[in-house]
Design a protein around this motif. Structure first.
Motif, PDB file in Angstrom:
ATOM      1  N   ASN A  24       0.822  -1.210   0.000  1.00 43.47           N
ATOM      2  CA  ASN A  24       0.000   0.000   0.000  1.00 43.47           C
ATOM      3  C   ASN A  24       0.858   1.263   0.000  1.00 43.47           C
ATOM      4  OD1 ASN A  24      -2.557  -1.272  -0.037  1.00 43.47           O
ATOM      5  ND2 ASN A  24      -2.480  -1.607   2.169  1.00 43.47           N
ATOM      6  N   ALA A  25       1.813   1.326   0.934  1.00 40.40           N
ATOM      7  CA  ALA A  25       2.712   2.481   0.992  1.00 40.40           C
ATOM      8  C   ALA A  25       3.563   2.566  -0.277  1.00 40.40           C
ATOM      9  CB  ALA A  25       3.613   2.381   2.225  1.00 40.40           C
ATOM     10  N   PHE A  26       4.023   1.426  -0.743  1.00 43.71           N
ATOM     11  CA  PHE A  26       4.842   1.371  -1.959  1.00 43.71           C
ATOM     12  C   PHE A  26       4.074   1.924  -3.156  1.00 43.71           C
ATOM     13  CE2 PHE A  26       6.075  -1.283  -5.699  1.00 43.71           C
ATOM     14  CZ  PHE A  26       7.355  -0.775  -5.883  1.00 43.71           C
ATOM     15  N   GLY A  27       2.850   1.433  -3.358  1.00 39.24           N
ATOM     16  CA  GLY A  27       2.060   1.880  -4.501  1.00 39.24           C
ATOM     17  C   GLY A  27       1.705   3.344  -4.420  1.00 39.24           C
ATOM     18  N   LEU A  33       5.090  10.174  -6.611  1.00 39.44           N
ATOM     19  CA  LEU A  33       6.332  10.531  -7.300  1.00 39.44           C
ATOM     20  C   LEU A  33       6.111  10.682  -8.806  1.00 39.44           C
ATOM     21  CD1 LEU A  33       9.374   8.548  -5.824  1.00 39.44           C
ATOM     22  CD2 LEU A  33       9.022  11.007  -5.898  1.00 39.44           C
ATOM     23  N   SER A  34       5.346   9.769  -9.382  1.00 44.57           N
ATOM     24  CA  SER A  34       5.103   9.829 -10.831  1.00 44.57           C
ATOM     25  C   SER A  34       4.358  11.110 -11.197  1.00 44.57           C
ATOM     26  CB  SER A  34       4.321   8.600 -11.297  1.00 44.57           C
ATOM     27  OG  SER A  34       2.989   8.616 -10.826  1.00 44.57           O
ATOM     28  N   LEU A  35       3.408  11.533 -10.355  1.00 46.80           N
ATOM     29  CA  LEU A  35       2.670  12.764 -10.630  1.00 46.80           C
ATOM     30  C   LEU A  35       3.562  13.995 -10.494  1.00 46.80           C
ATOM     31  CD1 LEU A  35      -0.714  11.990  -8.823  1.00 46.80           C
ATOM     32  CD2 LEU A  35      -0.254  11.967 -11.290  1.00 46.80           C
ATOM     33  N   LEU A  36       4.445  13.983  -9.505  1.00 46.60           N
ATOM     34  CA  LEU A  36       5.369  15.105  -9.340  1.00 46.60           C
ATOM     35  C   LEU A  36       6.338  15.192 -10.521  1.00 46.60           C
ATOM     36  CD1 LEU A  36       6.168  14.813  -5.518  1.00 46.60           C
ATOM     37  CD2 LEU A  36       4.796  16.585  -6.649  1.00 46.60           C
ATOM     38  N   THR A 120       4.878   8.417 -16.787  1.00 48.27           N
ATOM     39  CA  THR A 120       3.948   7.583 -16.019  1.00 48.27           C
ATOM     40  C   THR A 120       4.162   6.094 -16.263  1.00 48.27           C
ATOM     41  OG1 THR A 120       2.305   9.355 -16.131  1.00 48.27           O
ATOM     42  CG2 THR A 120       1.523   7.158 -15.518  1.00 48.27           C
ATOM     43  N   VAL A 121       4.281   5.695 -17.515  1.00 48.71           N
ATOM     44  CA  VAL A 121       4.412   4.276 -17.843  1.00 48.71           C
ATOM     45  C   VAL A 121       5.620   3.626 -17.164  1.00 48.71           C
ATOM     46  CG1 VAL A 121       4.828   2.642 -19.729  1.00 48.71           C
ATOM     47  CG2 VAL A 121       3.083   4.425 -19.977  1.00 48.71           C
ATOM     48  N   PRO A 122       6.812   4.269 -17.142  1.00 52.17           N
ATOM     49  CA  PRO A 122       7.933   3.642 -16.421  1.00 52.17           C
ATOM     50  C   PRO A 122       7.646   3.404 -14.942  1.00 52.17           C
ATOM     51  CG  PRO A 122       8.755   5.341 -17.890  1.00 52.17           C
ATOM     52  CD  PRO A 122       7.264   5.446 -17.908  1.00 52.17           C
ATOM     53  N   PHE A 123       6.897   4.290 -14.295  1.00 52.11           N
ATOM     54  CA  PHE A 123       6.562   4.072 -12.888  1.00 52.11           C
ATOM     55  C   PHE A 123       5.623   2.876 -12.726  1.00 52.11           C
ATOM     56  CE2 PHE A 123       8.291   8.297 -12.175  1.00 52.11           C
ATOM     57  CZ  PHE A 123       8.848   8.179 -10.908  1.00 52.11           C
ATOM     58  N   THR A 124       4.768   2.628 -13.710  1.00 55.15           N
ATOM     59  CA  THR A 124       3.907   1.448 -13.631  1.00 55.15           C
ATOM     60  C   THR A 124       4.740   0.169 -13.755  1.00 55.15           C
ATOM     61  OG1 THR A 124       3.416   1.315 -16.015  1.00 55.15           O
ATOM     62  CG2 THR A 124       2.018   2.756 -14.689  1.00 55.15           C
ATOM     63  N   PHE A 125       5.768   0.199 -14.602  1.00 53.61           N
ATOM     64  CA  PHE A 125       6.661  -0.963 -14.723  1.00 53.61           C
ATOM     65  C   PHE A 125       7.440  -1.186 -13.436  1.00 53.61           C
ATOM     66  CE2 PHE A 125       6.124  -0.541 -19.354  1.00 53.61           C
ATOM     67  CZ  PHE A 125       6.040  -1.878 -19.713  1.00 53.61           C
ATOM     68  N   PHE A 250      15.438  11.011 -11.479  1.00 57.74           N
ATOM     69  CA  PHE A 250      14.774   9.813 -12.005  1.00 57.74           C
ATOM     70  C   PHE A 250      14.948   9.661 -13.515  1.00 57.74           C
ATOM     71  CE2 PHE A 250      12.576  10.173  -7.974  1.00 57.74           C
ATOM     72  CZ  PHE A 250      12.416   8.855  -7.592  1.00 57.74           C
ATOM     73  N   ASP A 251      15.831  10.450 -14.125  1.00 50.35           N
ATOM     74  CA  ASP A 251      15.984  10.356 -15.581  1.00 50.35           C
ATOM     75  C   ASP A 251      16.453   8.968 -16.005  1.00 50.35           C
ATOM     76  OD1 ASP A 251      18.463  10.695 -14.406  1.00 50.35           O
ATOM     77  OD2 ASP A 251      18.927  12.573 -15.426  1.00 50.35           O
ATOM     78  N   GLY A 252      17.416   8.400 -15.288  1.00 54.74           N
ATOM     79  CA  GLY A 252      17.863   7.048 -15.618  1.00 54.74           C
ATOM     80  C   GLY A 252      16.825   5.997 -15.297  1.00 54.74           C
ATOM     81  N   PHE A 253      16.083   6.200 -14.253  1.00 55.47           N
ATOM     82  CA  PHE A 253      15.005   5.301 -13.823  1.00 55.47           C
ATOM     83  C   PHE A 253      13.975   5.112 -14.939  1.00 55.47           C
ATOM     84  CE2 PHE A 253      10.716   4.967 -12.214  1.00 55.47           C
ATOM     85  CZ  PHE A 253      10.761   4.127 -11.111  1.00 55.47           C
ATOM     86  N   LEU A 254      13.653   6.194 -15.660  1.00 56.55           N
ATOM     87  CA  LEU A 254      12.532   6.174 -16.592  1.00 56.55           C
ATOM     88  C   LEU A 254      12.736   5.219 -17.765  1.00 56.55           C
ATOM     89  CD1 LEU A 254      11.667   9.993 -16.683  1.00 56.55           C
ATOM     90  CD2 LEU A 254      10.564   8.173 -15.353  1.00 56.55           C
ATOM     91  N   LEU A 255      13.957   5.099 -18.248  1.00 57.33           N
ATOM     92  CA  LEU A 255      14.204   4.162 -19.353  1.00 57.33           C
ATOM     93  C   LEU A 255      14.601   2.784 -18.855  1.00 57.33           C
ATOM     94  CD1 LEU A 255      16.058   6.229 -22.118  1.00 57.33           C
ATOM     95  CD2 LEU A 255      13.624   5.743 -21.857  1.00 57.33           C
ATOM     96  N   ALA A 256      15.224   2.718 -17.683  1.00 61.76           N
ATOM     97  CA  ALA A 256      15.719   1.434 -17.184  1.00 61.76           C
ATOM     98  C   ALA A 256      14.603   0.541 -16.648  1.00 61.76           C
ATOM     99  CB  ALA A 256      16.769   1.664 -16.091  1.00 61.76           C
ATOM    100  N   ALA A 257      13.591   1.122 -15.986  1.00 63.03           N
ATOM    101  CA  ALA A 257      12.548   0.305 -15.353  1.00 63.03           C
ATOM    102  C   ALA A 257      11.801  -0.586 -16.345  1.00 63.03           C
ATOM    103  CB  ALA A 257      11.579   1.198 -14.581  1.00 63.03           C
ATOM    104  N   PRO A 258      11.304  -0.051 -17.482  1.00 63.75           N
ATOM    105  CA  PRO A 258      10.623  -0.945 -18.439  1.00 63.75           C
ATOM    106  C   PRO A 258      11.537  -2.026 -19.006  1.00 63.75           C
ATOM    107  CG  PRO A 258      10.116   1.355 -18.905  1.00 63.75           C
ATOM    108  CD  PRO A 258      11.232   1.353 -17.918  1.00 63.75           C
TER     109      PRO A 258
END
Length: 270
Positions: A24-27, A33-36, A120-125, A250-258
């Motif tokens: 719950n806290a994680f989601g 964070l994704s909205l910010l 948004t999509v990378p945060f869902t992944f 989070f720039d690296g996060f966005l491409l790496a997560a998917p």
């Protein structure tokens, strides 16, 4: 540097804590964070002279993240319902543009949707990583963050120490090939250490994940730098003292997560 270190310390505590406190806290935390991050992305677009449809963009972001969270948490294939609801919410992006007076309506629509895809999509992944083999398991997202930070730290330290050859000077003058290689090695090494404690994957796969994070994390960093330089902006925001904006972190996060999720799901078949 003192401000940067203090901010980084507390930010890491919050990030790790959100992963350890349960689904719950994680989601909820990563939805916020994704909205910010999306807010910063749209803000950068506005500074460049565009007018993205922020209201409908935020509505779609909440919906996309939430519906996929429900799918991965309950493991229910509600694809038909999802397609129907996505059609309705995406139509709001076009409807909102009808009531605005702009010279480039299709450009505004395109950048509104780009924000959803790029942010948004990378945060869902990333959220889905915690459920990739069934029930909530914090090992995958925590390991991802540890290797991402290891790559950033390793690239910075090695680059500052022995960096000479520019990696992509036009977009990021301070990045070097030596730093990039250092980040890859250190991230892969952290992946091996993680394999000793998180035994869901063989050490070869944890190391491979670390290498993927280094490659695509660096690519994401370069893409964001390219975007900021195109509009003459140094930082994406000022929410993190000494660090700039959330997109800068989070720039690296966005491409790496998917990419990592795809590797684990299709190649490793977790």
């Amino acid at each position: 540097m003192k401000t940067r270190a203090i901010t980084g310390f507390f930010f890491i505590i919050v990030m790790v804590g959100s992963v350890l406190l349960g689904h719950n806290a994680f989601g909820a935390f990563y939805l916020i964070l994704s909205l910010l991050c999306l807010h910063e992305f749209y803000g950068l677009n506005i500074k460049s002279g565009l007018q993205p449809n922020r209201a409908s963009g935020f509505i779609n972001a909440v919906f996309i993240y939430s519906i996929f969270a429900v799918i991965v948490y309950h493991d229910r294939p509600v694809y038909h319902t999802l397609l129907f609801l996505l059609t309705l919410t995406f139509s709001a992006i076009f409807i909102q543009e009808l009531f605005k007076i702009t010279v480039a309506p299709l450009t505004n629509i395109a950048y509104t949707i780009l924000g959803l895809i790029f942010v948004t999509v990378p945060f869902t992944f990333f959220h889905a990583l915690a459920f990739i083999n069934g029930p909530f398991n914090f090992h995958y997202p925590l390991a991802f963050l540890l290797m991402l930070w290891a790559n950033d730290t390793g690239a910075y330290l090695v680059g500052m120490s022995i960096g000479r050859t520019k990696l992509f000077e036009r977009h990021s003058p301070k990045k070097t090939w030596e730093g990039f290689i250092g980040g890859v090695v250190i991230s892969g090494g952290v992946g091996y250490i993680i394999s000793l404690y998180f035994q869901e994957l063989d050490w070869k796969h944890w190391v491979s994940v670390g290498i993927l994070i280094s490659f695509f994390g660096t690519l994401g960093d370069l893409v964001e730098s390219m975007f900021k330089r195109s509009i003459n902006i140094k930082d994406s925001g000022g929410i993190l003292p000494g660090h700039g904006g959330l997109l800068d972190r989070f720039d690296g996060f966005l491409l790496a997560a998917p990419i990592v999720y795809t590797y684990l799901y299709f190649v490793v078949n977790v």
